[in-house]
Motif scaffolding. Sequence first.
Motif, PDB file in Angstrom:
ATOM      1  N   ASP A 133     -26.727  -7.706   6.051  1.00 22.84           N
ATOM      2  CA  ASP A 133     -27.151  -7.474   4.660  1.00 22.84           C
ATOM      3  C   ASP A 133     -25.967  -7.052   3.799  1.00 22.84           C
ATOM      4  OD1 ASP A 133     -29.744  -8.064   5.437  1.00 22.84           O
ATOM      5  OD2 ASP A 133     -30.367  -5.959   5.574  1.00 22.84           O
ATOM      6  N   TYR A 134     -25.120  -6.200   4.343  1.00 28.47           N
ATOM      7  CA  TYR A 134     -23.987  -5.660   3.599  1.00 28.47           C
ATOM      8  C   TYR A 134     -22.979  -6.755   3.259  1.00 28.47           C
ATOM      9  CZ  TYR A 134     -20.341  -2.298   2.345  1.00 28.47           C
ATOM     10  OH  TYR A 134     -19.375  -1.579   1.684  1.00 28.47           O
ATOM     11  N   VAL A 135     -22.577  -7.545   4.248  1.00 32.44           N
ATOM     12  CA  VAL A 135     -21.534  -8.549   4.027  1.00 32.44           C
ATOM     13  C   VAL A 135     -22.061  -9.730   3.203  1.00 32.44           C
ATOM     14  CG1 VAL A 135     -21.821  -9.919   6.151  1.00 32.44           C
ATOM     15  CG2 VAL A 135     -19.552  -9.682   5.123  1.00 32.44           C
ATOM     16  N   GLU A 136     -23.364 -10.035   3.328  1.00 28.48           N
ATOM     17  CA  GLU A 136     -23.948 -11.132   2.548  1.00 28.48           C
ATOM     18  C   GLU A 136     -24.279 -10.695   1.123  1.00 28.48           C
ATOM     19  OE1 GLU A 136     -26.139 -13.446   6.255  1.00 28.48           O
ATOM     20  OE2 GLU A 136     -27.374 -12.496   4.705  1.00 28.48           O
ATOM     21  N   GLY A 137     -24.500  -9.402   0.933  1.00 32.68           N
ATOM     22  CA  GLY A 137     -24.868  -8.897  -0.381  1.00 32.68           C
ATOM     23  C   GLY A 137     -23.648  -8.524  -1.187  1.00 32.68           C
ATOM     24  N   SER A 138     -23.839  -7.570  -2.039  1.00 32.12           N
ATOM     25  CA  SER A 138     -22.747  -7.158  -2.921  1.00 32.12           C
ATOM     26  C   SER A 138     -21.809  -6.169  -2.257  1.00 32.12           C
ATOM     27  CB  SER A 138     -23.326  -6.542  -4.200  1.00 32.12           C
ATOM     28  OG  SER A 138     -24.123  -5.410  -3.866  1.00 32.12           O
ATOM     29  N   GLY A 139     -22.130  -5.752  -1.042  1.00 36.12           N
ATOM     30  CA  GLY A 139     -21.281  -4.799  -0.340  1.00 36.12           C
ATOM     31  C   GLY A 139     -19.965  -5.424   0.063  1.00 36.12           C
ATOM     32  N   GLY A 140     -19.023  -4.590   0.304  1.00 34.32           N
ATOM     33  CA  GLY A 140     -17.740  -5.070   0.784  1.00 34.32           C
ATOM     34  C   GLY A 140     -16.794  -5.390  -0.351  1.00 34.32           C
ATOM     35  N   THR A 141     -15.564  -5.101  -0.104  1.00 30.58           N
ATOM     36  CA  THR A 141     -14.557  -5.263  -1.127  1.00 30.58           C
ATOM     37  C   THR A 141     -13.680  -6.477  -0.895  1.00 30.58           C
ATOM     38  OG1 THR A 141     -13.082  -3.837   0.131  1.00 30.58           O
ATOM     39  CG2 THR A 141     -14.455  -2.773  -1.528  1.00 30.58           C
ATOM     40  N   GLY A 142     -13.922  -7.169   0.197  1.00 34.78           N
ATOM     41  CA  GLY A 142     -13.012  -8.253   0.518  1.00 34.78           C
ATOM     42  C   GLY A 142     -11.709  -7.678   1.042  1.00 34.78           C
TER      43      GLY A 142
END
Length: 158
Positions: A133-142
Amino acid sequence: MSTVKETVDVDVPVRRAYDQWTQFEDFPNFMEGVEEVRQLDDRHNHWTTSIGGVQREFDTEIVDQMADDRITWRSIGGDTQQRGSVRFERLDDTHTRVELTLDVEPTGVVEKGADALGLIDRRVKGDLRRFKDYVEGSGGTGGGWRGRIRPEDPGTTL
């Protein structure tokens, strides 16, 4: 020592999945019971966890890391004994399989009871779902660490 092995397919390219996983300080955003991870250097992290009301602090050392492929670690010092590996398999241009294997030696009554009840397995499965959910959503900064750590040369990173 108990072994947990879980897999999740994420709807992002392998580079994005790998890069997000290398953002260790983001782990509390999707790992239950992880209060803080501080990255000390390319190879070492300091963890603070709270599971069943028991707080633990320990360090981990990355022993093998190859961009877009794998990260392998082990705990060092402290009473928390674990080792693990996460692998990233490119399924196609926009899908990646993430496979986490964790060997953990439960210490104390709470951890041993949690292991006996299968709570560690369920927690890891939940953490991978939350990572998805985190990596597919808006989470994560790249952005991620793209270096190489070789197991045969523990003092050198390239």
